[in-house]
Scaffold this motif. Structure first.
Motif, mmCIF file in Angstrom:
data_model
loop_
_atom_site.group_PDB
_atom_site.id
_atom_site.type_symbol
_atom_site.label_atom_id
_atom_site.label_comp_id
_atom_site.label_asym_id
_atom_site.label_seq_id
_atom_site.Cartn_x
_atom_site.Cartn_y
_atom_site.Cartn_z
ATOM 1 N N GLY A 50 64.584 -35.650 18.621
ATOM 2 C CA GLY A 50 63.691 -34.865 19.524
ATOM 3 C C GLY A 50 62.953 -33.841 18.897
ATOM 4 N N ALA A 51 62.386 -33.100 19.400
ATOM 5 C CA ALA A 51 61.399 -31.866 18.953
ATOM 6 C C ALA A 51 62.179 -30.937 18.229
ATOM 7 C CB ALA A 51 60.720 -31.301 19.915
ATOM 8 N N ALA A 52 61.851 -30.261 17.232
ATOM 9 C CA ALA A 52 62.281 -29.267 16.592
ATOM 10 C C ALA A 52 61.353 -28.170 16.016
ATOM 11 C CB ALA A 52 63.092 -29.703 15.329
ATOM 12 N N ASP A 53 61.693 -26.993 15.743
ATOM 13 C CA ASP A 53 60.982 -26.099 15.185
ATOM 14 C C ASP A 53 61.385 -25.940 13.663
ATOM 15 O OD1 ASP A 53 59.794 -25.339 17.806
ATOM 16 O OD2 ASP A 53 61.395 -24.006 18.232
ATOM 17 N N ARG A 67 55.641 -33.931 3.628
ATOM 18 C CA ARG A 67 54.978 -35.054 3.975
ATOM 19 C C ARG A 67 55.825 -36.125 4.954
ATOM 20 N NH1 ARG A 67 51.489 -32.382 2.599
ATOM 21 N NH2 ARG A 67 49.989 -32.901 0.812
ATOM 22 N N ALA A 68 57.169 -36.000 5.092
ATOM 23 C CA ALA A 68 57.883 -36.928 6.029
ATOM 24 C C ALA A 68 58.877 -35.901 6.640
ATOM 25 C CB ALA A 68 58.653 -37.852 5.126
ATOM 26 N N GLY A 69 58.975 -36.172 7.941
ATOM 27 C CA GLY A 69 60.122 -35.522 8.672
ATOM 28 C C GLY A 69 61.467 -35.973 8.393
ATOM 29 N N PRO A 70 62.343 -35.377 9.076
ATOM 30 C CA PRO A 70 63.892 -35.702 8.783
ATOM 31 C C PRO A 70 64.178 -37.171 9.603
ATOM 32 C CG PRO A 70 63.979 -34.071 10.607
ATOM 33 C CD PRO A 70 62.623 -34.217 9.745
ATOM 34 N N ALA A 71 64.924 -37.855 8.765
ATOM 35 C CA ALA A 71 65.250 -39.276 9.186
ATOM 36 C C ALA A 71 66.922 -39.554 9.092
ATOM 37 C CB ALA A 71 64.413 -40.251 8.443
ATOM 38 N N PRO A 72 67.506 -40.520 9.717
ATOM 39 C CA PRO A 72 68.693 -40.897 9.531
ATOM 40 C C PRO A 72 69.098 -41.494 8.106
ATOM 41 C CG PRO A 72 67.783 -41.957 11.477
ATOM 42 C CD PRO A 72 66.730 -41.462 10.841
ATOM 43 N N LEU A 73 70.296 -41.352 7.664
ATOM 44 C CA LEU A 73 70.405 -41.821 6.246
ATOM 45 C C LEU A 73 70.240 -43.133 6.127
ATOM 46 C CD1 LEU A 73 73.884 -39.748 5.800
ATOM 47 C CD2 LEU A 73 71.484 -39.106 4.918
ATOM 48 N N GLY A 74 69.697 -43.573 5.078
ATOM 49 C CA GLY A 74 69.549 -45.144 4.834
ATOM 50 C C GLY A 74 68.552 -45.634 5.491
ATOM 51 N N SER A 75 67.326 -44.631 5.967
ATOM 52 C CA SER A 75 66.307 -45.358 6.526
ATOM 53 C C SER A 75 65.047 -45.927 5.548
ATOM 54 C CB SER A 75 65.627 -44.119 7.360
ATOM 55 O OG SER A 75 66.371 -43.659 8.136
ATOM 56 N N ASP A 76 65.467 -45.894 4.238
ATOM 57 C CA ASP A 76 64.296 -46.414 3.469
ATOM 58 C C ASP A 76 65.162 -47.263 2.314
ATOM 59 O OD1 ASP A 76 61.995 -44.681 3.973
ATOM 60 O OD2 ASP A 76 63.313 -43.207 3.780
ATOM 61 N N PRO A 77 64.341 -48.247 1.897
ATOM 62 C CA PRO A 77 64.975 -49.082 0.759
ATOM 63 C C PRO A 77 65.348 -48.191 -0.510
ATOM 64 C CG PRO A 77 62.567 -49.565 0.896
ATOM 65 C CD PRO A 77 63.107 -48.626 2.044
ATOM 66 N N ALA A 78 66.039 -48.679 -1.286
ATOM 67 C CA ALA A 78 66.883 -48.017 -2.581
ATOM 68 C C ALA A 78 65.914 -48.301 -3.759
ATOM 69 C CB ALA A 78 68.179 -48.255 -3.060
ATOM 70 N N GLU A 79 64.649 -47.902 -3.536
ATOM 71 C CA GLU A 79 63.651 -48.071 -4.603
ATOM 72 C C GLU A 79 62.434 -47.049 -4.836
ATOM 73 O OE1 GLU A 79 60.821 -51.197 -2.109
ATOM 74 O OE2 GLU A 79 62.511 -52.158 -3.427
ATOM 75 N N TRP A 80 61.805 -46.791 -5.616
ATOM 76 C CA TRP A 80 60.780 -45.946 -5.815
ATOM 77 C C TRP A 80 59.678 -46.545 -5.151
ATOM 78 C CZ3 TRP A 80 62.416 -41.222 -6.798
ATOM 79 C CH2 TRP A 80 63.378 -40.912 -7.368
ATOM 80 N N ASP A 89 56.673 -24.241 12.885
ATOM 81 C CA ASP A 89 56.083 -25.303 13.314
ATOM 82 C C ASP A 89 56.829 -26.241 14.272
ATOM 83 O OD1 ASP A 89 53.496 -24.486 12.026
ATOM 84 O OD2 ASP A 89 54.245 -25.139 10.125
ATOM 85 N N ARG A 90 56.294 -26.881 15.210
ATOM 86 C CA ARG A 90 56.959 -27.844 16.190
ATOM 87 C C ARG A 90 56.834 -29.216 15.215
ATOM 88 N NH1 ARG A 90 59.281 -27.721 21.360
ATOM 89 N NH2 ARG A 90 59.702 -25.612 20.585
ATOM 90 N N ILE A 91 57.983 -29.942 15.049
ATOM 91 C CA ILE A 91 57.984 -31.186 14.610
ATOM 92 C C ILE A 91 58.487 -32.107 15.558
ATOM 93 C CG2 ILE A 91 57.683 -30.509 12.256
ATOM 94 C CD1 ILE A 91 60.227 -31.184 11.663
ATOM 95 N N ASP A 92 58.271 -33.256 15.291
ATOM 96 C CA ASP A 92 59.001 -34.524 16.076
ATOM 97 C C ASP A 92 59.906 -35.160 14.910
ATOM 98 O OD1 ASP A 92 57.638 -34.318 18.426
ATOM 99 O OD2 ASP A 92 55.893 -35.507 17.663
ATOM 100 N N THR A 93 61.256 -35.419 15.527
ATOM 101 C CA THR A 93 62.239 -36.105 14.757
ATOM 102 C C THR A 93 62.794 -37.191 15.613
ATOM 103 O OG1 THR A 93 64.260 -34.895 15.487
ATOM 104 C CG2 THR A 93 62.804 -33.646 13.928
ATOM 105 N N PRO A 94 63.780 -38.194 14.989
ATOM 106 C CA PRO A 94 64.484 -39.004 15.699
ATOM 107 C C PRO A 94 65.396 -38.343 16.875
ATOM 108 C CG PRO A 94 64.431 -39.716 13.588
ATOM 109 C CD PRO A 94 63.818 -38.220 13.680
ATOM 110 N N ALA A 100 75.584 -33.764 11.893
ATOM 111 C CA ALA A 100 75.539 -32.627 12.302
ATOM 112 C C ALA A 100 74.410 -32.249 11.529
ATOM 113 C CB ALA A 100 76.338 -31.792 12.521
ATOM 114 N N ILE A 101 74.274 -32.434 10.411
ATOM 115 C CA ILE A 101 73.354 -31.751 9.468
ATOM 116 C C ILE A 101 72.117 -32.629 8.653
ATOM 117 C CG2 ILE A 101 74.641 -29.723 9.203
ATOM 118 C CD1 ILE A 101 75.684 -30.944 6.578
ATOM 119 N N VAL A 102 72.355 -33.856 9.149
ATOM 120 C CA VAL A 102 71.452 -34.883 8.516
ATOM 121 C C VAL A 102 70.004 -34.231 8.583
ATOM 122 C CG1 VAL A 102 70.409 -37.462 8.898
ATOM 123 C CG2 VAL A 102 72.896 -36.886 8.842
ATOM 124 N N PRO A 103 69.422 -33.910 9.650
ATOM 125 C CA PRO A 103 68.050 -33.550 9.695
ATOM 126 C C PRO A 103 67.773 -32.265 8.712
ATOM 127 C CG PRO A 103 69.006 -33.347 11.973
ATOM 128 C CD PRO A 103 70.062 -33.788 11.162
#
Length: 357
Positions: free
Chosen positions: A322-325, A341-354, A315-320, A141-144
């Motif tokens: 749907g659209a959000a304000d 620089r990045a919108g919200p994303a599901p947990l685990g969307s990126d590799p565990a590295e810098w 501002d209207r942004i796109d998310t996985p 419910a609050i991942v975004p």
């Protein structure tokens, strides 16, 4: 390296050895011939060792630690001299105009909501925030809200490989923000002393529910429970003339503490840019509740009414999902860009590295 320093007596000695200075002075207080030579040598050593035009540094070691009850920070020292004493493992990051935290690496080991609110502020100011979650945890419910502007990865630190990777991430981080109960990181091999060893100049900011001492220090807790246990809900019940506790209509403690966490990081960043040393800050939801309750209510204060969300700047942004304000930030700083620089994303969307810089 913590904010502690000890200097040799020869560099900052204020007087010659007591047994000599007491017996080798003339009645008028002027140094004798041998004493004048001692003072001349001491003054020469002092001038060579002292930071140019910097404030006085006492011999005794001193440290800085930020706790939930307030700040206890010594005055910053001359930056160039302090950086020369900083360990080679200290970060060489420096703030940038316009995006003051650009390139700052923030390791986010928080859950909900205060910690993510804090690291979201840092991301808006340009920081590279890497959020780490265990493989079996989610809060759909609050991942975004938790992931806006951040990289999100999963890591099982209970396994040797995951634990080693977590240690590597910490060794390259500038800031650690964590919200686990006291002792949880110790079980992962990251006790406070070990964190300082891995990253001596780390800005280490921690959050807990009920504080760091006392019988409730290790209790689990979240915003609504803290409101009940600190009397906020009772005050709401009295104000509403209700027959049951009335908490605040929003997670006010989470968001208020989130801003305090972000402020603690910014203060640590400012001080480390001056002297190259790390900072430790400890905060709690209960302490934030006490601070808010300590604000005397104003008899002339107008009653707050619910705002129409459609009238708020966004501002209207796109998310996985749907659209959000996305609402505009509640503050502005002249010449500073606050943006994600990045919108919200599901947990685990990126590799565990810098990411590569």
């Amino acid at each position: 390296m913590r904010r502690t320093i000890a200097l040799p007596r020869s560099a900052y000695s204020a007087s010659p050895p007591t047994e000599r200075s007491s017996s080798r002075r003339s009645p008028g207080g002027a140094p004798t011939s041998w004493s004048r030579r001692w003072w001349a040598r001491a003054e020469q050593r002092r001038r060579c060792a002292a930071p140019p035009r910097g404030p006085h540094i006492p011999r005794a070691s001193r440290s800085r630690s930020s706790r939930s009850s307030g700040w206890n920070a010594p005055r910053a020292r001359d930056a160039s001299a302090a950086r020369s004493r900083a360990p080679r493992t200290a970060s060489r990051w420096q703030p940038q105009p316009g995006r003051p935290l650009a390139g700052l690496r923030v390791l986010d080991l928080t859950r909900v909501l205060a910690g993510p609110a804090a690291t979201r502020v840092l991301a808006g100011l340009g920081a590279t925030v890497l959020r780490i979650d265990p493989p079996d945890w989610d809060e759909p419910a609050i991942v975004p809200e938790m992931t806006l502007g951040k990289r999100t990865a999963r890591l099982d630190a209970r396994e040797p490989g995951g634990r080693a990777q977590l240690h590597r991430l910490l060794s390259q981080a500038d800031v650690l923000v964590h919200g686990y109960r006291a002792g949880a990181l110790t079980h992962l091999g990251l006790a406070a002393d070990e964190r300082r060893r891995i990253r001596p100049a780390l800005i280490d900011v921690a959050l807990t529910a009920y504080g760091w001492t006392g019988p409730w220090a290790n209790r689990r807790g979240f915003d609504s429970l803290i409101q009940l246990s600190t009397g906020i809900a009772q005050a709401g019940m009295q104000a509403a003339a209700a027959d049951r506790p009335v908490p605040l209509p929003a997670q006010a403690l989470d968001h208020a503490t989130g801003w305090l966490l972000a402020a603690a990081v910014l203060r640590g960043v400012r001080d480390r840019a001056a002297d190259g040393l790390g900072t430790t800050a400890r905060l709690s939801l209960a302490r934030a509740a006490a601070a808010l309750q300590g604000v005397a209510p104003s008899a002339s204060a107008a009653r707050l009414e619910s705002a129409d969300a459609s009238t708020l700047p966004a501002d209207r942004i796109d998310t996985p999902w749907g659209a959000a304000d996305l609402l505009h930030p509640p503050f502005t700083v002249a010449g500073v860009e606050f943006a994600f620089r990045a919108g919200p994303a599901p947990l685990g969307s990126d590799p565990a590295e810098w990411p590569e810089t």
